[in-house]
Motif scaffolding. Structure first.
Motif, short mmCIF file in Angstrom:
data_model
loop_
_atom_site.label_atom_id
_atom_site.label_comp_id
_atom_site.label_asym_id
_atom_site.label_seq_id
_atom_site.Cartn_x
_atom_site.Cartn_y
_atom_site.Cartn_z
N GLY A 156 0.76 -1.23 0.00
CA GLY A 156 0.00 0.00 0.00
C GLY A 156 0.80 1.29 0.00
N PRO A 157 1.91 1.36 0.72
CA PRO A 157 2.68 2.60 0.69
C PRO A 157 3.24 2.95 -0.68
N TRP A 158 3.25 1.99 -1.61
CA TRP A 158 3.93 2.21 -2.88
C TRP A 158 3.04 1.99 -4.11
N LEU A 174 11.90 6.32 -1.14
CA LEU A 174 11.73 5.68 0.17
C LEU A 174 11.56 4.16 0.07
N ASN A 175 11.35 3.64 -1.13
CA ASN A 175 11.05 2.21 -1.31
C ASN A 175 12.33 1.41 -1.60
N ASP A 176 13.03 1.06 -0.55
CA ASP A 176 14.31 0.36 -0.69
C ASP A 176 14.17 -1.01 -1.35
N ARG A 177 13.10 -1.74 -1.06
CA ARG A 177 12.92 -3.07 -1.66
C ARG A 177 12.81 -2.98 -3.18
N SER A 178 12.04 -2.02 -3.67
CA SER A 178 11.87 -1.89 -5.11
C SER A 178 13.14 -1.41 -5.79
N ASP A 200 9.84 11.77 -3.76
CA ASP A 200 10.83 11.86 -4.83
C ASP A 200 10.75 10.53 -5.58
N MET A 201 10.65 10.60 -6.89
CA MET A 201 10.58 9.37 -7.69
C MET A 201 11.90 9.17 -8.42
N GLU A 202 12.51 8.02 -8.18
CA GLU A 202 13.74 7.67 -8.89
C GLU A 202 13.37 7.01 -10.21
N VAL A 203 14.09 7.38 -11.24
CA VAL A 203 13.91 6.79 -12.57
C VAL A 203 15.10 5.87 -12.81
N TRP A 204 14.80 4.60 -12.98
CA TRP A 204 15.79 3.59 -13.31
C TRP A 204 15.47 3.11 -14.72
N SER A 205 16.47 2.68 -15.46
CA SER A 205 16.20 2.19 -16.82
C SER A 205 17.22 1.13 -17.23
#
Length: 192
Positions: free
Chosen positions: A35-37, A136-140, A167-172
């Motif tokens: 839910g938090p994510w 904040l979502n270390d697992r993802s 803050d949203m991190e963009v990974w690719s």
């Protein structure tokens, strides 16, 4: 895309509107953990809302702008992977994932993500696959890194969710990098 075995007793297959009751029961088990994510874990609260979410994704699949797949473990829906964005005109997509706690730590997100990314890159010609995640979502973030994604940057305070501007991190990962990782040409790191 049809059913794919991920591991012993684990399967990836499309998640469709007729499975709304099963999806609702799964979301009830996943809500606190994901839910938090994952926004739809907050909006799926009854059979109608579960059916609406699944129908929306079915419509997107029919329009070739998304895919929504569930992960089943021992016959029980425990999570899933999906393309939140899927745009063949630019060759780009964004993969998203979620699980309930009972499925965590088994590598199922990794295996299911690989199936979807392989399909997107090899069958649909996607060049860029993105993974957006709250800082904040270390697992993802760890899952993205295990898959070989590279952190491109941070979109500061870009996503308001549950009273917090995340803050949203963009990974690719790019198609040539994905193929090199998958084929073992570059053990453990994307080609740069």
């Amino acid at each position: 895309m049809f059913a794919t075995t991920l591991a012993e007793r684990a399967e990836l297959r499309p998640l469709e509107p007729w499975q709304a009751q099963e999806f609702l029961e799964h979301i009830e088990r996943a809500r606190e953990y994901a839910g938090p994510w994952v926004p739809f874990t907050a909006t799926v609260t009854d059979l109608e809302s579960a059916r609406n979410v699944l129908q929306s994704h079915a419509d997107r699949q029919a329009a070739d702008t998304g895919r929504f797949c569930g992960i089943w473990l021992d016959g029980t829906l425990v999570g899933g992977v999906f393309f939140r964005i899927f745009d063949t005109s630019v060759g780009g997509c964004e993969v998203g994932v979620w699980l309930e706690p009972s499925a965590a730590g088994r590598g199922l997100v990794n295996k299911a993500s690989k199936v979807l990314i392989d399909w997107a890159v090899d069958e649909r010609g996607m060049h860029r696959v993105e993974w957006l995640v709250s800082s904040l979502n270390d697992r993802s973030k760890a899952a993205a890194e295990r898959l070989g994604f590279v952190k491109d940057g941070v979109l500061r305070e870009s996503f308001p969710w549950q009273g917090i501007r995340h803050d949203m991190e963009v990974w690719s990962v790019l198609a040539p990098e994905w193929r090199a990782l998958r084929d073992g040409a570059v053990p453990g790191a994307p080609v740069r």
